[in-house]
Design a protein around this motif. Structure first.
Motif, short mmCIF file in Angstrom:
data_model
loop_
_atom_site.label_atom_id
_atom_site.label_comp_id
_atom_site.label_asym_id
_atom_site.label_seq_id
_atom_site.Cartn_x
_atom_site.Cartn_y
_atom_site.Cartn_z
N THR A 12 -33.68 -27.43 8.23
CA THR A 12 -33.45 -26.92 7.37
C THR A 12 -33.95 -27.71 6.81
OG1 THR A 12 -33.80 -26.92 6.42
CG2 THR A 12 -34.84 -26.91 7.05
N ASP A 14 -33.77 -27.56 5.25
CA ASP A 14 -33.43 -26.67 4.31
C ASP A 14 -31.98 -26.55 3.42
OD1 ASP A 14 -31.80 -27.88 6.45
OD2 ASP A 14 -30.62 -25.32 6.09
N GLU A 15 -31.28 -27.52 2.46
CA GLU A 15 -31.57 -27.80 1.55
C GLU A 15 -31.40 -29.57 1.47
OE1 GLU A 15 -28.87 -27.43 -0.89
OE2 GLU A 15 -28.41 -25.29 -0.06
N SER A 109 -26.84 -29.89 8.38
CA SER A 109 -27.44 -28.51 7.62
C SER A 109 -26.07 -27.27 7.79
CB SER A 109 -28.09 -27.31 8.61
OG SER A 109 -28.21 -26.15 7.88
N ILE A 113 -24.77 -26.11 4.68
CA ILE A 113 -25.30 -24.16 3.82
C ILE A 113 -23.71 -23.87 3.96
CG2 ILE A 113 -25.17 -22.53 5.40
CD1 ILE A 113 -27.71 -24.06 4.39
N ALA A 117 -22.08 -22.25 1.06
CA ALA A 117 -22.37 -21.01 0.34
C ALA A 117 -21.14 -20.16 -0.29
CB ALA A 117 -22.20 -20.16 1.80
N PHE A 125 -25.97 -16.07 -2.01
CA PHE A 125 -26.55 -17.20 -1.17
C PHE A 125 -28.22 -16.65 -0.48
CE2 PHE A 125 -26.68 -16.74 3.83
CZ PHE A 125 -26.41 -18.13 3.87
N ARG A 129 -31.56 -19.46 -0.01
CA ARG A 129 -31.77 -19.61 0.60
C ARG A 129 -33.66 -19.14 0.58
NH1 ARG A 129 -30.25 -23.27 2.01
NH2 ARG A 129 -29.14 -23.26 0.15
N GLU A 189 -32.68 -22.43 12.31
CA GLU A 189 -31.38 -22.23 10.34
C GLU A 189 -31.98 -20.96 9.96
OE1 GLU A 189 -30.63 -24.60 8.87
OE2 GLU A 189 -31.58 -26.70 9.41
N TYR A 193 -28.60 -18.61 9.52
CA TYR A 193 -29.10 -18.26 8.07
C TYR A 193 -28.14 -16.63 8.32
CZ TYR A 193 -31.16 -22.26 6.00
OH TYR A 193 -31.47 -23.93 5.81
N SER A 197 -24.22 -14.79 6.92
CA SER A 197 -24.35 -14.25 6.13
C SER A 197 -23.78 -13.06 5.96
CB SER A 197 -25.76 -13.57 5.72
OG SER A 197 -26.54 -12.88 7.17
#
Length: 403
Positions: A12, A14-15, A109, A113, A117, A125, A129, A189, A193, A197
């Motif tokens: 990611t 991602d963050e 990650s 994450i 979350a 969430f 994302r 990734e 997620y 989730s």
């Protein structure tokens, strides 16, 4: 570049900004289900994990240097127009390990994450994302397409249909090649997620995250053995141990280290060693890269040790703001560096000293990442977040338009 040769920042993908989680109220009935040995820790409350941001940025730079100076002999000749022995005879072997930076990103990650979350609803969430991944990703795809179709690059000229498929970020299941080879990490990734989730929907607790780690570990082992292609694609066995260990490390950070959490980390480390040392090379290709296997063990073990140090709170005194700023540049740098940098190196590789060219290109890409992040990515993400927060996610028909 060949798809096999690349590694990319996952993250990611991602963050890009690690946010400290504020304590959330836990109902008494839920608290009773939590193990007494996992009492919440007071470490790091109200602080940012600047060390994690800095570590992520260093991993990104390692991957960038790998793509420019440490790739396989055939790819190096394709980029530079001459063998690597004539360019980086002493450093190529060391910089080739930069491809392992992606494993560190998967570890980070899992940690981030799970942290971001905690205490959020499924809607929150989802919005977090989408708004963190897609704006910069779309920018990256469009910039890469512009460079590929406008300039003479060693990357070829793919069918324009691939651009549209890549904009969905679902090119992997669509059977379409990545427009930029670094995009391959986005699919693991997204699968993370998607599966995580479910836990977010149920409500994150210590017990549920631990159970999720256990189920994912078993699935990552059994899916390939049972020849279940769909399940194998979803659980991503070669990357799963890093995500799982990252989540366990976050539980250590949020609560405290327990034998159970160390057991999850140990099992993840063992599976990571198994997959990365597999005879067929796993995601590594032993036909084009011949590292000493002991270095692979040491590097991956070092990654686990670094995240453990952060999880145990030993870096809480590190709060330098510039590390957090560097962390925000990781995703833009990851998405923009490959196509642009390789094209620059391909054009000027025989006109400048290779070391000066690489260092100046990396510096320019970091500056470009900062400008794109501040002037384009953040405004677009802010608008998307505002729009999604005001949107209805229900399936009921909207009110008819007034005539």
């Amino acid at each position: 570049m060949t798809q096999k040769d690349d590694t990319a920042v996952a993250v990611t993908a991602d963050e890009r900004r690690v946010e400290e989680v504020t304590p959330v109220h836990v109902p008494e009935s839920q608290a009773l289900s939590e193990p007494k040995t996992a009492a919440p820790s007071t470490r790091g409350k109200g602080q940012r994990l600047a060390a994690l941001d800095g570590l992520r940025f260093l991993a990104a730079v390692a991957v960038v240097l790998f793509h420019f100076t440490g790739q396989t002999p055939g790819t190096m000749r394709q980029i530079w127009g001459r063998p690597f022995e004539a360019i980086f005879p002493d450093s190529h072997g060391y910089l080739a390990y930069g491809r392992l930076g992606v494993d560190l990103f998967f570890l980070i990650s899992g940690f981030v994450i799970c942290m971001s979350a905690w205490g959020r609803s499924p809607r929150q969430f989802f919005i977090s994302r989408v708004t963190r991944l897609y704006p910069m990703y779309w920018i990256g795809v469009l910039v890469s397409a512009f460079v590929i179709y406008t300039f003479d690059t060693p990357l070829g000229h793919p069918n324009p249909r691939e651009v549209f498929a890549n904009l969905t970020m679902l090119q992997k299941p669509l059977g379409v090649a990545n427009l930029d080879s670094v995009y391959w990490t986005l699919w693991p990734e997204l699968c993370f997620y998607l599966t995580f989730s479910v836990v977010v929907w149920m409500g994150l607790t210590y017990t549920r995250v631990v159970v999720f780690c256990g189920i994912w570990t078993v699935a990552a082992v059994l899916a390939p053995a049972a020849h279940l292609p769909l399940m194998t694609v979803l659980v991503n066995p070669t990357s799963a141990p890093f995500f799982i260990a990252g989540m366990a490390f976050y539980l250590m950070y949020r609560f405290r280290a327990t034998p159970l959490l160390w057991g999850i980390v140990l099992m993840s480390w063992l599976l990571a060693m198994h997959f990365i040392l597999a005879p067929h090379g796993g995601r590594l290709d032993w036909h084009t890269w011949h590292p000493w296997r002991g270095w692979l063990v040491l590097v991956i073990t070092g990654f686990f040790a670094l995240i453990a140090v952060i999880a145990l709170g030993w870096t809480s005194r590190i709060q330098w703001r510039w590390l957090s700023v560097a962390g925000t540049l990781t995703f833009p740098l990851y998405l923009l560096h490959d196509v642009i940098g390789v094209t620059v190196v391909h054009h000027f590789g025989d006109r400048m000293d290779p070391r000066v060219l690489v260092l100046s290109t990396v510096a320019g890409l970091i500056l470009l990442s900062y400008v794109v992040h501040r002037l384009v990515e953040r405004p677009v993400a802010r608008y998307m977040r505002r729009w999604l927060n005001s949107a209805s996610f229900g399936l009921e028909a909207p009110l008819p338009r007034r005539r």
